[in-house]
Design a protein around this motif. Structure first.
Motif, PDB file in Angstrom:
ATOM      1  N   ASP A  52       0.828  -1.210   0.000  1.00 39.05           N
ATOM      2  CA  ASP A  52       0.000   0.000   0.000  1.00 39.05           C
ATOM      3  C   ASP A  52       0.862   1.259   0.000  1.00 39.05           C
ATOM      4  O   ASP A  52       0.562   2.233  -0.698  1.00 39.05           O
ATOM      5  N   LEU A  55       2.358   1.682  -3.410  1.00 32.50           N
ATOM      6  CA  LEU A  55       1.359   2.166  -4.369  1.00 32.50           C
ATOM      7  C   LEU A  55       1.220   3.684  -4.310  1.00 32.50           C
ATOM      8  O   LEU A  55       1.138   4.352  -5.354  1.00 32.50           O
ATOM      9  N   SER A  82       1.034  -1.902 -11.568  1.00 31.47           N
ATOM     10  CA  SER A  82       0.554  -3.187 -12.089  1.00 31.47           C
ATOM     11  C   SER A  82       0.949  -4.320 -11.162  1.00 31.47           C
ATOM     12  O   SER A  82       0.149  -5.224 -10.886  1.00 31.47           O
ATOM     13  N   TYR A  85      -1.221  -4.306  -7.904  1.00 34.00           N
ATOM     14  CA  TYR A  85      -2.584  -4.811  -8.118  1.00 34.00           C
ATOM     15  C   TYR A  85      -2.581  -6.299  -8.465  1.00 34.00           C
ATOM     16  O   TYR A  85      -3.545  -7.005  -8.183  1.00 34.00           O
ATOM     17  N   LYS A  88      -2.580  -8.035  -5.221  1.00 32.95           N
ATOM     18  CA  LYS A  88      -3.902  -7.912  -4.601  1.00 32.95           C
ATOM     19  C   LYS A  88      -4.962  -8.733  -5.325  1.00 32.95           C
ATOM     20  O   LYS A  88      -6.123  -8.776  -4.905  1.00 32.95           O
ATOM     21  N   LYS A  90      -6.175  -8.133  -8.317  1.00 36.01           N
ATOM     22  CA  LYS A  90      -6.999  -7.306  -9.209  1.00 36.01           C
ATOM     23  C   LYS A  90      -6.342  -7.282 -10.588  1.00 36.01           C
ATOM     24  O   LYS A  90      -5.687  -6.317 -10.992  1.00 36.01           O
ATOM     25  N   VAL A  93      -7.197  -4.452 -13.197  1.00 36.10           N
ATOM     26  CA  VAL A  93      -6.503  -3.182 -12.942  1.00 36.10           C
ATOM     27  C   VAL A  93      -5.024  -3.328 -13.274  1.00 36.10           C
ATOM     28  O   VAL A  93      -4.418  -2.445 -13.894  1.00 36.10           O
ATOM     29  N   SER A  94      -4.433  -4.462 -12.868  1.00 36.89           N
ATOM     30  CA  SER A  94      -3.031  -4.735 -13.187  1.00 36.89           C
ATOM     31  C   SER A  94      -2.791  -4.666 -14.690  1.00 36.89           C
ATOM     32  O   SER A  94      -1.833  -4.033 -15.158  1.00 36.89           O
TER      33      SER A  94
END
Length: 486
Positions: A52, A55, A82, A85, A88, A90, A93-94
């Motif tokens: 986090d 990011l 990328s 995400y 995570k 996702k 989104v990546s």
């Protein structure tokens, strides 16, 4: 999803196939040290698994790069986001950030970044279970990595891909092929500790799945040493998961339970839900006869799986996103080259017409030869390893001749560099190349342990190896065929 698709999560990536060969047209940007420093801070946080925080810094680098029109900063920031995400889960989104990185002008100038984009696209497809599409992207990454000038960097890139291709085979329940790629990676000259950890823990898991627990334990010990060097929660979590599988297969259910529980805790610390661990715990408690805890973990497995499946629904559009972008790139490439095609078309037509007859005959021969070579290569990759191992274990008189057919480069280097090797020496080298232990070689050749040890000692003298050098490792590193077999 096993460890393969996460083996390179700490890399920075980019690519734009249209302009990859025209880098001289696009001059290098002036370095922006302030943004580069931000990106380094984000990368360090990423490697420390502070995703986090990483990011937020990547986003700051993105905004600053936009305001200062710094294409390199944008490309690397997008790739960093990328990666976050991806961790995570996702993937949509990546993928969107991969495509943004792909469109940066800086991308076309850097083979390292081009490689990383192709690799990351492969990871996302791999994660979705689209294995054939993932392998295509991995092979794109291989083609790009072959342009990397630094040999050590090039080898490390290739080995990272082989680990993931091995993972694809393992997920498809083709363990012999998976083991071939994993061992090729592990015994390569790669100096990347993450590659060593991932390949050794993967080999261990395959052996455990095959119920070859002694071999599984050996590679699990190797993986433990590499995990200590890495010091990441991800490597610790994966090591605990595979350790749990080993203990469960060995009948040590209490240690299996402890390992699986530790793995869940470590994954929670990096916000990486590992659904299968709840299922493994449920099955282990069931074997232990504790139906209450078995049912409890089964319910948790269903609940977490439903949550993860819901989060992954949006990832369905990832293949379409990549396919659309690949199509756009092909169109742009065609448009960019249309003028050049018109200019040289007249000359080409004249040359083609004048040489068409000779060319056709040669091309037919070449195509026939190429098809035969491709078929032989596919057969080699899929069947040869298993076949040679079977001949070795049965002490077949055809073993050495078949081994030479499958590993011609290894054999050629041995006989050229050490012409005084006997047939028995060559057979022993072949068995070591296939990673058989001294005990296994003794059993297969109906010899005593001491006899095999004496033969190895004589080989060491012929190879001029010092007492500190490991003979088996030296043999494994002698001509790594896998680097040219994809």
């Amino acid at each position: 999803m096993r460890r393969g698709a996460l083996s390179f999560i700490f890399i920075v990536i980019l690519s734009f196939p249209l302009k990859a060969g025209l880098g001289f047209i696009f001059p290098q940007q002036v370095e922006n040290h302030r943004i580069d420093q931000l990106l380094k801070e984000a990368s360090d946080l990423y490697q420390d698994e502070k995703f986090d925080e990483a990011l937020e810094i990547y986003k700051s680098a993105e905004e600053l790069s936009k305001s200062e029109k710094y294409s390199k900063g944008l490309a690397q920031a997008y790739l960093g986001m990328s990666g976050v995400y991806f961790v995570k889960g996702k993937l949509d989104v990546s993928t969107s950030y991969i495509l943004k990185a792909k469109n940066q002008s800086y991308t076309s100038q850097n083979d390292d970044i081009s490689y990383s984009i192709a690799f990351r696209e492969g990871l996302n497809l791999h994660m979705l279970g689209l294995y054939d599409d993932a392998v295509k992207k991995y092979k794109e990454a291989i083609a790009i990595s072959n342009r990397v000038k630094n040999q050590e960097d090039r080898v490390n890139k290739l080995i990272g891909i082989y680990i993931n291709i091995g993972d694809v085979y393992q997920l498809k329940k083709q363990n012999d092929s998976a083991l071939y790629y994993y061992k090729s990676a592990y015994h390569s000259p790669s100096t990347n500790v993450n590659n060593k950890f991932t390949s050794s823990v993967s080999i261990s898991e395959v052996y455990i799945e095959n119920n070859e627990l002694d071999s599984g334990k050996i590679y699990l010990n190797y993986a433990e040493n590499y995990s200590k060097s890495l010091g990441t929660n991800y490597s610790k979590a994966l090591l605990k998961e595979i350790s749990g599988k080993y203990y469960e297969a060995s009948g040590d259910l209490q240690n299996a339970i402890s390992s699986f529980e530790n793995a869940i805790q470590l994954n929670e610390e990096i916000n990486r839900p590992r659904v299968v661990l709840y299922k493994l715990l449920s099955e282990t408690y069931h074997k232990k006869g504790d139906s209450e805890l078995s049912n409890s973990y089964l319910k948790q497995y269903v609940a977490v799986k439903d949550s993860v499946d819901e989060a992954r629904k949006r990832n369905i559009k990832v293949p379409a996103m990549l396919a659309q972008t690949d199509g756009e790139i092909k169109v742009e490439k065609a448009n960019a080259n249309v003028v050049l095609i018109f200019v040289i078309s007249g000359v080409l037509i004249a040359v083609i017409l004048s040489g068409v007859f000779v060319y056709s005959k040669k091309q037919k021969r070449k195509n026939l030869k190429g098809k035969k070579e491709n078929l032989q290569l596919k057969k080699k990759l899929n069947n040869a390893f298993e076949e040679v191992v079977e001949l070795a274990t049965s002490n077949s008189p055809n073993f050495l001749s078949r081994f030479i057919e499958v590993y011609p480069e290894f054999y050629s280097q041995l006989v050229n560099d050490y012409p005084d090797l006997t047939t028995a020496d060559l057979k022993l080298c072949a068995l070591m190349k296939l990673d058989f232990s001294t005990k296994e070689i003794a059993e297969m050749t109906f010899s005593s342990l001491r006899t095999v040890q004496n033969r190895k000692y004589k080989l060491r003298k012929k190879f001029n190896l010092s007492s500190e050098e490991n003979l088996n490792q030296w043999i494994q590193n002698l001509h790594v065929e896998s680097l040219t077999m994809v």
